[in-house]
Write an enzyme that holds these catalytic residues in place. Sequence first.
Site, PDB file in Angstrom:
ATOM      1  N   GLY A   1       0.847  -1.191   0.000  1.00 42.09           N
ATOM      2  CA  GLY A   1       0.000   0.000   0.000  1.00 42.09           C
ATOM      3  C   GLY A   1       0.879   1.235   0.000  1.00 42.09           C
TER       4      GLY A   1
ATOM      5  N   GLN B   1       2.848   9.965   1.377  1.00 40.54           N
ATOM      6  CA  GLN B   1       4.161   9.306   1.362  1.00 40.54           C
ATOM      7  C   GLN B   1       4.990   9.654   0.127  1.00 40.54           C
ATOM      8  OE1 GLN B   1       2.416   5.202   2.313  1.00 40.54           O
ATOM      9  NE2 GLN B   1       4.403   5.168   3.347  1.00 40.54           N
TER      10      GLN B   1
ATOM     11  N   CYS C   1       6.491   0.101   7.503  1.00 39.62           N
ATOM     12  CA  CYS C   1       6.022   1.243   6.705  1.00 39.62           C
ATOM     13  C   CYS C   1       7.163   1.724   5.822  1.00 39.62           C
ATOM     14  CB  CYS C   1       5.577   2.357   7.644  1.00 39.62           C
ATOM     15  SG  CYS C   1       5.026   3.845   6.777  1.00 39.62           S
ATOM     16  N   LEU C   2       6.844   2.012   4.561  1.00 37.53           N
ATOM     17  CA  LEU C   2       7.874   2.462   3.615  1.00 37.53           C
ATOM     18  C   LEU C   2       8.465   3.814   4.040  1.00 37.53           C
ATOM     19  CD1 LEU C   2       6.144   1.514   0.241  1.00 37.53           C
ATOM     20  CD2 LEU C   2       7.934   0.247   1.459  1.00 37.53           C
TER      21      LEU C   2
ATOM     22  N   HIS D   1      -3.857   0.946   7.958  1.00 31.81           N
ATOM     23  CA  HIS D   1      -2.526   1.571   7.934  1.00 31.81           C
ATOM     24  C   HIS D   1      -2.495   2.733   6.929  1.00 31.81           C
ATOM     25  CE1 HIS D   1       2.057   1.196   7.912  1.00 31.81           C
ATOM     26  NE2 HIS D   1       1.797   2.025   6.908  1.00 31.81           N
ATOM     27  N   GLU D   2      -2.985   2.476   5.713  1.00 31.03           N
ATOM     28  CA  GLU D   2      -2.884   3.494   4.651  1.00 31.03           C
ATOM     29  C   GLU D   2      -3.815   4.672   4.911  1.00 31.03           C
ATOM     30  OE1 GLU D   2      -0.429   3.360   2.792  1.00 31.03           O
ATOM     31  OE2 GLU D   2       0.095   1.275   3.165  1.00 31.03           O
TER      32      GLU D   2
ATOM     33  N   HIS E   1      -2.522   7.195   7.241  1.00 34.96           N
ATOM     34  CA  HIS E   1      -1.576   8.152   6.655  1.00 34.96           C
ATOM     35  C   HIS E   1      -2.280   9.440   6.221  1.00 34.96           C
ATOM     36  CE1 HIS E   1       2.378   6.341   6.495  1.00 34.96           C
ATOM     37  NE2 HIS E   1       1.928   5.219   5.967  1.00 34.96           N
TER      38      HIS E   1
HETATM   39 ZN    ZN Z   1       2.982   3.449   5.913  1.00 41.99          ZN
END
Ligand code: ZN
Length: 210
Positions: free
Chosen positions: A65, A70, A126-127, A168-169, A172
């Site tokens: 995701g 991000q 998380c990226l 999670h997404e 953000h």
């Molecule tokens: Zn993340």
Amino acid sequence: MNRILYLFLIPFVLFANEPLDIVLAGDPVLRIRARELLPEEILSPEIQKLIEDMKVTMRAAPGVGLAAPQIGKPIRLVVVEDIYMDWFTPEQLKERGRFHVPFHAIINPILTIEENSNQLEFFEGCLSIPHFLGVVPRAEAVRVECLNERAEPVVIQAKGWYARILQHEIDHLDGTLYLDRAILSTLVTEDNYKKFWKDKTIQEVKDCLQ
Ligand code: ZN
């Protein structure tokens, strides 16, 4: 002959989508509430290209995701795709309720936890916080009302890992990172996750780290 082939390839190289830079924790864009998109904006060439760019970026990472903040854009747009079934054993996939989720975009989402949903705890990363993982309690079942990439209204009812990805997404978009919800004593580096915790139950992890 080679020159002809080279000239033929140039347009493809020029128009190919390149992965975008992923914004890391500490950038203020990850801590603000992102704004809604208007339906006409969703259909604009700019946002349609951004969705393609985000797909390429998510796949290159690789991740399951990616939220627009991000890549530095404070708008309520998320892309999701889970095609990494070989990351886990069949038992682990079953335990996580993890299954193949095809690529799709989620815009202006409203997430609701399903009534009587269980809380499940698993490691999450998380990226935007690379090389770390932590155990995060999340609802097992959620409902998301949103628009898709064609600005059409969609209702998603998700369980298991897909529900975790959505939570999670969508977090953000409200400036929330998984660390805000994680059991912080379970924070581990990626290397130590593989070395010590990958095949342990969450209870074993908590017994040792909490
Ligand atoms: Zn993340």
